[in-house]
Design an enzyme around this catalytic site. Sequence first.
Site, PDB file in Angstrom:
ATOM      1  N   GLY A  60      65.499-104.571 -47.463  1.00 38.11           N
ATOM      2  CA  GLY A  60      64.376-105.382 -47.916  1.00 38.11           C
ATOM      3  C   GLY A  60      63.072-104.720 -47.525  1.00 38.11           C
ATOM      4  CB  ALA A  61      62.144-101.176 -47.514  1.00 34.77           C
ATOM      5  N   GLY A  62      60.009-104.138 -48.203  1.00 36.09           N
ATOM      6  CA  GLY A  62      58.734-104.475 -48.811  1.00 36.09           C
ATOM      7  C   GLY A  62      57.608-104.102 -47.880  1.00 36.09           C
TER       8      GLY A  62
ATOM      9  CB  ILE B 187      57.358-106.449 -42.622  1.00 36.02           C
ATOM     10  CG1 ILE B 187      56.216-107.464 -42.605  1.00 36.02           C
ATOM     11  CG2 ILE B 187      57.880-106.200 -41.208  1.00 36.02           C
ATOM     12  CD1 ILE B 187      54.995-107.021 -41.837  1.00 36.02           C
ATOM     13  N   GLY B 188      59.029-104.147 -43.909  1.00 35.00           N
ATOM     14  CA  GLY B 188      60.078-103.141 -43.830  1.00 35.00           C
ATOM     15  C   GLY B 188      59.575-101.757 -44.200  1.00 35.00           C
TER      16      GLY B 188
ATOM     17  CG  ASN C 146      58.401-114.892 -40.563  1.00 37.66           C
ATOM     18  OD1 ASN C 146      58.315-114.373 -39.456  1.00 37.66           O
ATOM     19  ND2 ASN C 146      57.522-114.659 -41.517  1.00 37.66           N
TER      20      ASN C 146
ATOM     21  CE  LYS D  60      55.770-114.271 -37.415  1.00 38.09           C
ATOM     22  NZ  LYS D  60      56.398-113.035 -37.903  1.00 38.09           N
TER      23      LYS D  60
ATOM     24  CD  GLU E 205      60.161-117.143 -45.189  1.00 36.91           C
ATOM     25  OE1 GLU E 205      61.027-116.494 -44.610  1.00 36.91           O
ATOM     26  OE2 GLU E 205      58.976-116.778 -45.247  1.00 36.91           O
TER      27      GLU E 205
END
Length: 326
Positions: free
Chosen positions: A7-9, A11-12, A103, A205, A286
């Site tokens: 899932g390298a969007g 953040i990744g 998250n 968080k 989410e």
Amino acid sequence: MKICIFGAGAIGGFMGAKLAQAGADVSLVARGPHLAAMQENGLTLLQEGQDPLTVPVTASESADALGPQDYVIVTLKAHSVPAVVDKMQPLIGEHTTVVSGVNGVPWWYFHKLGGPFEGTRLASVDPGNVQWDGFGPDRVLGCVVYPAAEVVQPGTIKHIEGNRFSLGEPDGSKSERALALSHALAAAGLRAPVRPRIRDEIWVKLWGNLSFNPISALTHATLDVLCTDPGTRAVARGMMVEAQQIAEKLGVKFPIDVDRRIDGGAAVGAHRTSMWQDLDMGRPMEIDALVCAVQELGALTQTPTPTLDTVSALVQLRGRVAGLYG
């Protein structure tokens, strides 16, 4: 050490670019134009005060091409993970660690926590126990993600702030696998402390996410506004107090109080939360991991959550009306 970021969007991609720059054996699983751009041109990272960094990366849409990994770092939205557990299986070998950089309340929350709820499964974040059965909780290493980043165009990540990825074993130990990943991330210029009480950080968080996100999605108020307007601040505070009561029944210790946490949100400034951005951009919201999971924990611990329940009902309906939830 083989590391795959699934899932390298934003953040990744940020993590992947830093690891690749440091020479780590890292691969990225992504899709669409973003994947195509990385495969053709490499991954570009924009950081304030620095020249653009472009690094060649191993990127694929399919885990089959990558094979078993030492670490699989999951950086998807929580609601996206159950549907891809089967697709991730080629990455998972006998000794693979799954790093949960997601998250909200994690699906593995009650693994090795001890006490009366040990081993409890959470339907709101892991319907049908897909992750519990598909990964196995013994594989999991917790991770609280602090950086902010965005995909400004396919193949290009803009880093906004932060470089900390706190790690923690569910049982609180400083394991070899946690320390090894911490060292690898540190070598890439990222902060990766191994925490003995990772759930405490998860809740600090989550405190902001469970309140600021749905309120902003409903009001379209940025953080500085919703945290200082008397009405919305009171609603956020009520949600956070209810969440704190739940968490403390589960043994969590909060290092700051509610009002300091809200003031910290106000200090971020005119920020649009991720849930509001998802609503505007037509992406699934989410809600379950950030809000409904806390309600589920409230029911489990017999803690009333009237403010959470009200805001949850409103934001769920907002999501359904938009076709982005449920």
